[in-house]
Design an enzyme around this catalytic site. Structure first.
Site, mmCIF file in Angstrom:
data_model
loop_
_atom_site.group_PDB
_atom_site.id
_atom_site.type_symbol
_atom_site.label_atom_id
_atom_site.label_comp_id
_atom_site.label_asym_id
_atom_site.label_seq_id
_atom_site.Cartn_x
_atom_site.Cartn_y
_atom_site.Cartn_z
ATOM 1 N N ASP A 1 0.825 -1.209 0.000
ATOM 2 C CA ASP A 1 0.000 0.000 0.000
ATOM 3 C C ASP A 1 0.862 1.262 0.000
ATOM 4 O OD1 ASP A 1 -2.393 1.377 -0.002
ATOM 5 O OD2 ASP A 1 -2.669 1.261 2.163
ATOM 6 N N HIS B 1 2.354 3.538 -8.945
ATOM 7 C CA HIS B 1 2.166 2.115 -9.287
ATOM 8 C C HIS B 1 3.368 1.604 -10.089
ATOM 9 C CE1 HIS B 1 -1.726 2.322 -7.584
ATOM 10 N NE2 HIS B 1 -2.291 3.008 -8.555
ATOM 11 N N LEU C 1 10.079 -21.153 -4.131
ATOM 12 C CA LEU C 1 9.079 -20.256 -3.544
ATOM 13 C C LEU C 1 7.778 -20.257 -4.344
ATOM 14 C CD1 LEU C 1 8.414 -17.774 -1.606
ATOM 15 C CD2 LEU C 1 9.334 -16.332 -3.436
HETATM 16 C C1 IPE Z 1 -5.543 -2.652 -0.201
HETATM 17 O O1 IPE Z 1 -5.199 -1.337 -0.341
HETATM 18 C C2 IPE Z 1 -5.516 -3.336 -1.534
HETATM 19 C C3 IPE Z 1 -4.185 -3.520 -2.115
HETATM 20 C C4 IPE Z 1 -3.049 -3.199 -1.572
HETATM 21 C C5 IPE Z 1 -4.180 -4.147 -3.405
HETATM 22 P P1 IPE Z 1 -6.302 -0.193 -0.523
HETATM 23 O O2 IPE Z 1 -5.529 1.084 -0.673
HETATM 24 O O3 IPE Z 1 -7.241 -0.548 -1.599
HETATM 25 O O4 IPE Z 1 -7.063 -0.245 0.868
HETATM 26 P P2 IPE Z 1 -7.881 0.875 1.631
HETATM 27 O O5 IPE Z 1 -8.901 1.418 0.668
HETATM 28 O O6 IPE Z 1 -6.911 1.933 2.039
HETATM 29 O O7 IPE Z 1 -8.471 0.166 2.809
HETATM 30 C C1 IPE Z 2 -1.586 0.261 -3.339
HETATM 31 O O1 IPE Z 2 -1.364 1.629 -3.362
HETATM 32 C C2 IPE Z 2 -1.759 -0.327 -4.709
HETATM 33 C C3 IPE Z 2 -3.131 -0.741 -5.042
HETATM 34 C C4 IPE Z 2 -4.148 -0.727 -4.227
HETATM 35 C C5 IPE Z 2 -3.354 -1.203 -6.390
HETATM 36 P P1 IPE Z 2 -2.574 2.657 -3.386
HETATM 37 O O2 IPE Z 2 -2.903 2.942 -4.817
HETATM 38 O O3 IPE Z 2 -3.682 2.196 -2.547
HETATM 39 O O4 IPE Z 2 -1.871 3.933 -2.758
HETATM 40 P P2 IPE Z 2 -2.501 4.921 -1.680
HETATM 41 O O5 IPE Z 2 -2.989 4.074 -0.553
HETATM 42 O O6 IPE Z 2 -3.595 5.666 -2.370
HETATM 43 O O7 IPE Z 2 -1.357 5.803 -1.287
HETATM 44 MG MG MG Z 3 -4.094 2.390 -0.582
#
Ligand code: IPE
Ligand code: IPE
Ligand code: MG
Length: 275
Positions: free
Chosen positions: A35, A52, A146
């Site tokens: 995240d 990303h 793995l």
């Molecule tokens: C969880 O992250 C999903 C992934 C890392 C793929 P999100 O960014 O979607 O989660 P919330 O919305 O902060 O809970």
């Molecule tokens: C995690 O990073 C990746 C995915 C959920 C695909 P985010 O895109 O949720 O990044 P933040 O949480 O908005 O910083």
């Molecule tokens: Mg996120």
């Protein structure tokens, strides 16, 4: 573990950290909620998708480090069933990046004997993504090192619903619906992770203290580790630090501390997993 030490130069700053890890007590299964990509990009005045893109390198590093450490299973949360709420352009970019990752990494996966598997409602993904995922699964199917689970279009509740529907269908097909009884083993063996050990260590980057619908059943006794580091900044050192922290925990699984037991025996019939 030996493979990791061999890959590190004598003066590598990660070396002493790696040496402080007990190879006998590695987590069998590490799960990661990757995240913070968007916030990483925002903090640099870049568009979210740049975050990303920068999130691919830590995937590569983490996969390779887990393989070298000798960890059995790594599950990476890449896209949740709720992530469809995001703008179309962001979601499309994620699929494009996933394709690039799969193509670029295949040689590396083969070289490290890594078996790739996609878990989630894969039938809901764009057809060409499904095809590429299945091709990567097929190509790596006989690798014995793995196991990497990529959780894509994944939801913990969706997984449980799917498992229960499989159970119902099986009982109906066998004409035994009226006798159907469900126990934990019946559910666990119909999850996407059937046959794999539950995660011992769950890492979440970017400081959020929540599970976000990830592996709800399997993390019952996982040790949680949250780091403030945004996913694009996550490096080998961060992973090793998480494992060192994990090895300091005393896992009790509802029992008592070893020191508190002092010769007294477990009371009951429930098997207590030992490390
Ligand atoms: C969880 O992250 C999903 C992934 C890392 C793929 P999100 O960014 O979607 O989660 P919330 O919305 O902060 O809970
Ligand atoms: C995690 O990073 C990746 C995915 C959920 C695909 P985010 O895109 O949720 O990044 P933040 O949480 O908005 O910083
Ligand atoms: Mg996120």
């Amino acid at each position: 573990m030996k493979a990791l030490l061999e890959a590190l130069k004598p003066n590598d700053p990660d070396r002493s950290l790696a040496l402080s890890i007990d190879p006998q007590r590695l987590p069998a299964h590490v799960a990661i909620i990757m995240d913070g990509n968007g916030r990483w990009a925002n903090s640099r005045n870049m568009p979210r998708v740049a975050g990303h893109k920068a999130g691919i390198e830590p995937v590569r590093i983490t996969v390779e480090t887990c393989a070298r450490l000798g960890i059995q299973v790594l599950t990476l949360y890449a896209f949740s069933v709720e992530n469809w709420k995001r703008p179309r352009a962001e979601v499309d970019t994620l699929w494009r990046l996933l394709r690039i990752y799969l193509r670029k990494e295949l040689n590396n996966l083969m070289e490290h004997e890594i078996q790739l598997s996609a878990i989630g409602r894969l039938e809901g993904l764009p057809i060409e993504i499904q095809r590429e995922l299945h091709a990567a699964e097929d190509a790596t199917a006989s690798n014995t090192g793995l196991r990497v689970n990529l959780a894509i279009n994944y939801g913990g509740r969706a997984e449980l619903v799917d498992a229960l529907n499989v159970l119902l269908d099986e009982a109906r097909d066998a004409g035994r619906l009226s006798e159907l009884r469900i126990d934990e083993e019946a559910i666990a063996s119909r999850l996407y992770t059937a046959g794999l050990p539950d995660p011992d260590l769950l890492i979440r980057t970017s400081g959020e203290m929540r599970i976000s619908n990830f592996l709800l059943w399997q993390i019952a006794y996982a040790e949680l580790y949250v780091t403030e580091t945004y996913w694009p900044d996550f490096r080998r050192r961060d992973l090793l630090e998480a494992i060192v922290d994990y090895q300091k925990r005393e896992r009790r699984f509802g029992g008592l501390k070893r020191s508190e037991l002092n010769g007294k025996r477990w009371s009951g019939a429930v098997a207590v997993p030992t490390q």
